[in-house]
Scaffold this motif. Structure first.
Motif, PDB file in Angstrom:
ATOM      1  N   MET B   1       2.270   1.974   3.075  1.00  0.00           N
ATOM      2  CA  MET B   1       2.565   1.519   1.727  1.00  0.00           C
ATOM      3  C   MET B   1       3.908   0.805   1.659  1.00  0.00           C
ATOM      4  O   MET B   1       4.088  -0.080   0.839  1.00  0.00           O
ATOM      5  CB  MET B   1       2.572   2.705   0.780  1.00  0.00           C
ATOM      6  N   PHE B   3       4.874  -1.178   3.564  1.00  0.00           N
ATOM      7  CA  PHE B   3       4.515  -2.517   3.985  1.00  0.00           C
ATOM      8  C   PHE B   3       4.554  -3.531   2.831  1.00  0.00           C
ATOM      9  O   PHE B   3       5.152  -4.594   2.922  1.00  0.00           O
ATOM     10  CB  PHE B   3       3.089  -2.375   4.512  1.00  0.00           C
ATOM     11  N   PHE B   4       3.947  -3.159   1.725  1.00  0.00           N
ATOM     12  CA  PHE B   4       3.882  -4.087   0.612  1.00  0.00           C
ATOM     13  C   PHE B   4       5.128  -4.047  -0.259  1.00  0.00           C
ATOM     14  O   PHE B   4       5.503  -5.024  -0.849  1.00  0.00           O
ATOM     15  CB  PHE B   4       2.670  -3.778  -0.260  1.00  0.00           C
ATOM     16  N   LYS B   5       5.728  -2.850  -0.282  1.00  0.00           N
ATOM     17  CA  LYS B   5       6.819  -2.641  -1.215  1.00  0.00           C
ATOM     18  C   LYS B   5       7.945  -3.639  -1.002  1.00  0.00           C
ATOM     19  O   LYS B   5       8.506  -4.182  -1.942  1.00  0.00           O
ATOM     20  CB  LYS B   5       7.344  -1.213  -1.075  1.00  0.00           C
ATOM     21  N   PHE B   7       7.986  -6.519  -0.077  1.00  0.00           N
ATOM     22  CA  PHE B   7       7.782  -7.921  -0.439  1.00  0.00           C
ATOM     23  C   PHE B   7       7.457  -8.135  -1.900  1.00  0.00           C
ATOM     24  O   PHE B   7       7.430  -9.239  -2.377  1.00  0.00           O
ATOM     25  CB  PHE B   7       6.686  -8.500   0.431  1.00  0.00           C
ATOM     26  N   SER B  10      10.162 -10.147  -4.090  1.00  0.00           N
ATOM     27  CA  SER B  10      10.338 -11.597  -4.020  1.00  0.00           C
ATOM     28  C   SER B  10       9.223 -12.331  -4.770  1.00  0.00           C
ATOM     29  O   SER B  10       9.390 -13.455  -5.188  1.00  0.00           O
ATOM     30  CB  SER B  10      10.354 -12.045  -2.570  1.00  0.00           C
ATOM     31  N   SER B  11       8.089 -11.669  -4.907  1.00  0.00           N
ATOM     32  CA  SER B  11       7.012 -12.375  -5.608  1.00  0.00           C
ATOM     33  C   SER B  11       7.104 -12.188  -7.119  1.00  0.00           C
ATOM     34  O   SER B  11       6.274 -12.679  -7.855  1.00  0.00           O
ATOM     35  CB  SER B  11       5.661 -11.895  -5.102  1.00  0.00           C
ATOM     36  N   SER B  15       5.140 -13.899 -10.426  1.00  0.00           N
ATOM     37  CA  SER B  15       4.242 -13.230 -11.357  1.00  0.00           C
ATOM     38  C   SER B  15       4.717 -13.339 -12.794  1.00  0.00           C
ATOM     39  O   SER B  15       3.943 -13.152 -13.712  1.00  0.00           O
ATOM     40  CB  SER B  15       4.090 -11.767 -10.962  1.00  0.00           C
TER      41      SER B  15
ATOM     42  N   LEU C 136      -2.056   1.039  -3.934  1.00  0.00           N
ATOM     43  CA  LEU C 136      -2.168  -0.041  -2.939  1.00  0.00           C
ATOM     44  C   LEU C 136      -2.659  -1.331  -3.587  1.00  0.00           C
ATOM     45  O   LEU C 136      -2.171  -2.421  -3.270  1.00  0.00           O
ATOM     46  CB  LEU C 136      -3.136   0.363  -1.828  1.00  0.00           C
ATOM     47  N   GLN C 139       0.158  -2.938  -5.452  1.00  0.00           N
ATOM     48  CA  GLN C 139       1.111  -3.585  -4.554  1.00  0.00           C
ATOM     49  C   GLN C 139       0.562  -4.901  -4.012  1.00  0.00           C
ATOM     50  O   GLN C 139       1.275  -5.895  -3.938  1.00  0.00           O
ATOM     51  CB  GLN C 139       1.444  -2.644  -3.399  1.00  0.00           C
ATOM     52  N   GLU C 142       0.842  -7.555  -6.691  1.00  0.00           N
ATOM     53  CA  GLU C 142       2.210  -8.080  -6.812  1.00  0.00           C
ATOM     54  C   GLU C 142       2.518  -9.001  -5.637  1.00  0.00           C
ATOM     55  O   GLU C 142       3.180 -10.028  -5.786  1.00  0.00           O
ATOM     56  CB  GLU C 142       3.223  -6.927  -6.851  1.00  0.00           C
ATOM     57  N   THR C 143       2.030  -8.628  -4.448  1.00  0.00           N
ATOM     58  CA  THR C 143       2.315  -9.431  -3.264  1.00  0.00           C
ATOM     59  C   THR C 143       1.757 -10.842  -3.369  1.00  0.00           C
ATOM     60  O   THR C 143       2.383 -11.790  -2.929  1.00  0.00           O
ATOM     61  CB  THR C 143       1.713  -8.747  -2.015  1.00  0.00           C
ATOM     62  N   GLY C 145       1.330 -12.388  -6.122  1.00  0.00           N
ATOM     63  CA  GLY C 145       1.837 -13.054  -7.314  1.00  0.00           C
ATOM     64  C   GLY C 145       0.983 -12.862  -8.548  1.00  0.00           C
ATOM     65  O   GLY C 145       0.957 -13.713  -9.428  1.00  0.00           O
ATOM     66  N   LEU C 146       0.282 -11.728  -8.630  1.00  0.00           N
ATOM     67  CA  LEU C 146      -0.459 -11.408  -9.849  1.00  0.00           C
ATOM     68  C   LEU C 146       0.214 -10.210 -10.493  1.00  0.00           C
ATOM     69  O   LEU C 146       0.650  -9.300  -9.800  1.00  0.00           O
ATOM     70  CB  LEU C 146      -1.912 -11.034  -9.527  1.00  0.00           C
ATOM     71  N   SER C 147       0.279 -10.222 -11.812  1.00  0.00           N
ATOM     72  CA  SER C 147       0.875  -9.084 -12.481  1.00  0.00           C
ATOM     73  C   SER C 147      -0.065  -7.883 -12.386  1.00  0.00           C
ATOM     74  O   SER C 147      -1.264  -8.009 -12.639  1.00  0.00           O
ATOM     75  CB  SER C 147       1.121  -9.430 -13.944  1.00  0.00           C
ATOM     76  N   LYS C 175      -4.367  -4.875   5.627  1.00  0.00           N
ATOM     77  CA  LYS C 175      -3.386  -5.388   6.589  1.00  0.00           C
ATOM     78  C   LYS C 175      -4.076  -5.910   7.843  1.00  0.00           C
ATOM     79  O   LYS C 175      -3.881  -5.402   8.947  1.00  0.00           O
ATOM     80  CB  LYS C 175      -2.392  -4.303   6.969  1.00  0.00           C
ATOM     81  N   ARG C 206       5.266 -13.118   6.730  1.00  0.00           N
ATOM     82  CA  ARG C 206       5.720 -11.745   6.502  1.00  0.00           C
ATOM     83  C   ARG C 206       4.914 -10.711   7.263  1.00  0.00           C
ATOM     84  O   ARG C 206       5.461  -9.750   7.787  1.00  0.00           O
ATOM     85  CB  ARG C 206       5.591 -11.424   5.022  1.00  0.00           C
TER      86      ARG C 206
END
Lengths: 322, 307, 327
Positions: B1, B3-5, B7, B10-11, B15, C136, C139, C142-143, C145-147, C175, C206
């Motif tokens: 988890m 992993f995503f946190k 990044f 920056s996005s 959003s 998950l 997350q 968000e990664t 670029g969606l709210s 992943k 990334r």
């Protein structure tokens, strides 16, 4: 120069279950003989609706106001009968997808002959000769054989050539090409664009090219009008638009179109999504996505203003630098 | 988890511009369909009428002073309506209360309509979606079976069943359902085959979904709209079929009755007491009309072309 | 080569086309993909270019086993996957995800965004609680670029670009080591295209994901790829690094493709010398004999119609299939 085709203050409104939608918002355009005007915009910018209205193909729930002049007569006030005399004869259209624009159960030669007979009253033998000549003109190999074929038997490129032949057959004054190459492969696109260029110089017809591809525009257009959310935001000479851009939206489009001759690491994308046409933002429609937005942009809608001779832009500010 | 946190920050700038969507209520395709159905006046009124009819058929008998099989020995022939003796719609030729009989007949008709349609839906959707999704020889075998069953004449089939198993109330449900599922399975198969090549089925496969999961989660929810429309059109068909069987004397047995049986009885005395024919016929046709209007309304409301 | 993520060797995909009359069914076999080989290193981007009907989508689908391989070998991290049994598949499948061309069509209209994105988790991460899955999903949203407040929305409430982001979120949630992008931007508007390309590049950097990027648009491919493979009627015409292909295209088809792409710059576009191909690509069901490109090729000679050209190595990592190319 005479104004061959002119749109004045055209607005198109649709009534839908979710409220009224202003698809086209008070736009004015004109095109002269032998000239190619490119209309650039993203999906939903109203670029297709404008010209469908001109052809009298507006959907049932749409209303239009304004003037569309062809050789001085207003197309919007015409009766259906008068309009039918002009459509396909003085003003012709090339559609994006030739497969759906051609009738599937009729031989292509037959379909073109129908146009010819209807508008020019040509006899059977004459029309055959004219069509054959036209097929040769648009580089369709073995025209005799192709005329006897049904649309599904032809390849995509040939179908589009048939469409072009059909549009040219009555030597129209204005040809409207709505994304004529979007459904085609790049190698075929190049062939079709070359053909359109030849047609332009040879027949002297005015071509209105609706497209989203700036590369195509760069190759053929004399003048460009950029549309966003139903309005023209910038228009002018093709070199002016590309090299002396005045509107931030055009600038954004140019900087995010990929090109073979430049290699950049990070694309300068326009942020956000295209606006929902039934809920346009206040003031300048582009303001939520503009990177140069100021307070005035959210309050007042900018008018199209002359920046240079024949270069119009609808922005509150003067962006001269690239 | 983790992993995503790292990044997600920056996005954020990305959003932010998308958050403007927040003020719109989230709407599923189902809830928009229901809204559209309510706006369709004919369909909405029909839905209310159906609910009303079903309600009085099942609850009404408790408030009547006569039951459907009770004979009023004072009025042994058909009598006109009379508020004083509790026969609000009069009696039939045997002196039984007509209203009580109509309500009881309605119960039978609604039960047959719903249960037989349910049998049809369960078999039809299972067979149709399996045949359409799996394709190949399974499809061939199942569809040939359907073809063969189509050929057997309905009346013939039901008469044979009645002869073998005797006249049984539940047998009728099964018999009718068994015939109606054929069309249902064909419709479902066609829809499934159209869905099978859609990209979201491919993407479900790439996400590792098994065939069972794809059928249950991806295929069936997407054909449910068509199935519901077909159900509302099947129910009146089934009610009509039951009426027809009862009319022929193959349906429910006296003293129980159904709308079809009542009409059949009434038709015999049409010249003397038209009331015994007209009143049940009115109930039946109101129900059939309502189901058909509701079906049309649902078809418009669920039509995916609008979205 | 142990280091490679993916090795594709001589992969062939065949389809059957019905071609009969009322009474007899006749089937024609045609090879959508004919003996294609390539390798893919970790966190590398391979661009796959070709026109419609060249088999690029078939190749993508064959790799993830949506389409059966006729022959050939797919090796994943040194293990042969063509012969693998179902129970071993998950290690392979969860590491390769697909992003589709049509953003809206690839999302189930009856599912919420949350259900769509968590679908891979439902199949491969059953041990997680629903709360963990939801976390998950948020997350991942968000990664891309969606709210995450839009988690309970349905696909039809989003625009094309946002739908494509949902598709990408679903692809990255496990992943994976490789994402196959099948024309991910060709259905999108220009301004949205740039956003999605940036996002893909970003994610790749990334998370060290390898990309197999399929497109018909050479300018997009040039922007995103490390190496490029050019396909024509199911055969590899040329494979080279981006710089080699764009500065020194060797196969006549690659040259033609390059010259056909319009450049959004009026002066250079109008000064360009075009070398247009004649005609359309032939039907893949009845490909020409010998070299499949010969019917549209200017340099074609006798040998082209007789013998199919072998892939020749003209430089390290630069292979061309043409009779008229010398070392």
């Amino acid at each position: 120069m005479s104004r061959l085709f002119e749109i004045k203050n055209l607005s198109v409104i649709f009534d839908t279950a979710d409220g009224t939608i202003r698809a086209v918002n008070n736009i004015s355009l004109n095109v002269n003989q032998g000239e190619c005007l490119a209309i650039v915009g993203e999906s939903g910018s109203g670029k297709s609706q404008t010209f469908l209205t001109a052809m009298g193909l507006l959907a049932d729930n749409g209303r239009s106001s304004g003037i569309i002049n062809l050789n001085g007569s207003n197309l919007l006030e015409m009766k259906r009968k008068e309009l039918n005399k002009l459509r396909g004869n003085r003003i012709a259209m090339i559609f994006q997808d030739p497969m759906t624009a051609l009738t599937p159960h009729m031989k292509v030669g037959e379909q073109i002959r129908e146009v010819l007979v209807h508008h020019q009253g040509a006899g059977k033998k004459d029309s055959y000769k004219i069509i054959k000549k036209m097929f040769e003109r648009v580089n369709i190999p073995e025209p005799d054989k192709r005329m006897q074929m049904y649309p599904h038997e032809l390849s995509g490129g040939l179908r589009q050539r048939v469409m072009i032949a059909m549009a040219l057959i009555c030597k129209p004054d204005v040809i409207i090409a709505d994304e004529p190459t979007t459904a085609l492969d790049v190698t075929v696109q190049a062939q079709i664009m070359d053909l359109l260029k030849e047609v332009k110089t040879e027949i002297g017809a005015a071509i209105i090219l609706i497209t989203h591809d700036l590369g195509v525009v760069a190759g053929i257009a004399d003048r460009v009008a950029v549309m966003y959310a139903g309005s023209v935001v910038e228009s002018g000479d093709v070199f002016e638009i590309f090299y002396n851009t005045k509107h931030p939206y055009t600038l954004g489009l140019l900087s995010c179109s990929l090109s073979l001759d430049k290699k950049i690491d990070f694309l300068e994308a326009i942020k956000g999504q295209p606006p929902n046409p039934n809920k346009l933002p206040n003031g300048c429609a582009f303001n939520p996505r503009c990177n140069k937005v100021k307070a005035i942009c959210k309050e007042k809608e900018p008018k199209l203003k002359f920046r240079q001779q024949s270069h119009l832009s609808a922005c509150h500010f003067e962006f001269g630098v690239k | 988890m983790e992993f995503f946190k790292i990044f997600s920050q920056s996005s954020e700038r990305n959003s932010k511009s998308l958050n403007s969507f927040k003020d719109v209520e989230e709407r599923s395709l189902w809830s928009t369909a229901i809204q559209r159905l309510i706006l369709n006046r004919a369909a909405f009124v029909s839905a209310l009428l159906i609910i009303f009819l079903a309600f009085i058929c099942f609850v009404g008998p408790y408030f009547l002073s006569w039951s459907y099989d009770e004979i009023d020995w004072d009025l042994i022939e058909a009598t006109p309506p009379n508020i004083n003796n509790g026969h609000y719609l009069g009696t039939d030729s045997l002196g039984r209360d007509l209203l009580a009989r109509i309500l009881q007949g309605g119960q039978v008709s609604f039960q047959v309509g719903l249960l037989a349609t349910m049998v049809a839906v369960i078999i039809g959707v299972t067979v149709g979606s399996l045949a359409g999704f799996l394709g190949g020889w399974i499809d061939q075998v199942l569809m040939r079976i359907v073809d063969i069953l189509y050929v057997i004449p309905l009346m013939f089939f039901i008469i044979i069943l009645m002869v073998i198993f005797g006249r049984n109330f539940y047998l009728m449900f099964i018999a009718i359902g068994f015939v109606e599922w054929l069309t249902m399975s064909r419709i479902v198969r066609g829809q499934t085959m159209a869905l099978r090549h859609r990209e979201f089925i491919d993407s479900a496969r790439v996400s590792g979904s098994s065939n069972t999961r794809i059928i249950l989660k991806h295929i069936i929810p997407n054909i449910l709209g068509v199935v519901i429309v077909y159900v509302t059109l099947t129910i009146p068909q089934v009610i009509l079929l039951e009426s027809f069987l009862s009319f022929l004397g193959l349906g429910v047995q006296p003293p129980m009755t159904s709308w079809g049986a009542l009409i059949s009885e009434g038709a015999r005395e049409m010249e003397i007491t038209p009331r015994t024919l007209i009143v049940p016929a009115l109930f039946l046709s109101t129900a059939l009309f309502s189901f058909n209007f509701l079906g049309d309304g649902l078809r418009d409301a669920l039509d995916p072309r609008d979205r | 080569m142990k280091d490679n993520l993916l090795d594709i060797e001589n992969v062939t995909v065949k389809y059957k086309v019905k071609n009969g009359n009322l009474f007899f069914n006749r089937y024609n076999d045609f090879k959508a993909i004919d003996r294609v080989s390539f390798t893919l290193a970790p966190s590398e981007t391979l661009g796959l270019v070709g026109e419609s009907g060249c088999g690029k989508s078939s190749l993508a689908r064959a790799i993830v086993k949506l389409v059966r391989l006729e022959s050939g070998k797919v090796t994943w991290l040194g293990k042969d996957w063509t012969l693998s049994q179902k129970n071993e598949d998950s290690q392979f499948k969860e590491n390769i995800q697909l992003v589709f061309q049509d953003p809206l069509a690839s999302l189930n209209p009856r599912m919420t965004v949350s259900e769509i994105i968590s679908e891979p988790l439902e199949n491969y991460r059953r041990e997680l609680t629903s709360l963990q899955k939801k976390e998950l999903v948020k997350q991942a949203m968000e990664t891309v670029g969606l709210s995450s407040s839009m988690i309970n929305r349905y696909p039809h409430e989003f625009s094309g670009g946002q739908c494509q982001r949902i598709g990408i979120a679903r692809a990255i949630i496990l992943k994976p080591k490789l994402i196959i992008c099948d024309e991910p931007v060709s259905a999108l508007d220009v301004s949205i295209q740039a956003q999605v390309i940036n996002l893909l590049k970003d994610l790749q950097r990334r998370f060290n994901i390898a990309l197999l990027f399929i497109s018909h648009d050479l300018s997009v491919v040039k922007h995103i790829s490390d190496r490029v493979m050019v396909l024509y009627l199911g055969r590899v015409m040329e494979i080279a690094s981006v710089n080699d292909l764009f500065s020194n295209p060797t196969h006549p088809y690659s040259k033609a493709l390059l010259s056909a792409i319009p450049i959004p710059d009026p002066i250079s576009e109008r000064q360009r010398k075009r070398d247009n191909l004649v005609g359309d690509a032939p039907s893949p069901i009845f490909p020409p004999s010998g070299c499949v490109f010969r019917t549209r090729c200017r340099n074609s000679t006798n040998i082209c119609s007789i013998k199919e050209p072998e892939e020749k190595k003209i430089k390290l990592g630069h292979r061309v299939a043409c009779h008229h190319v010398s070392y």
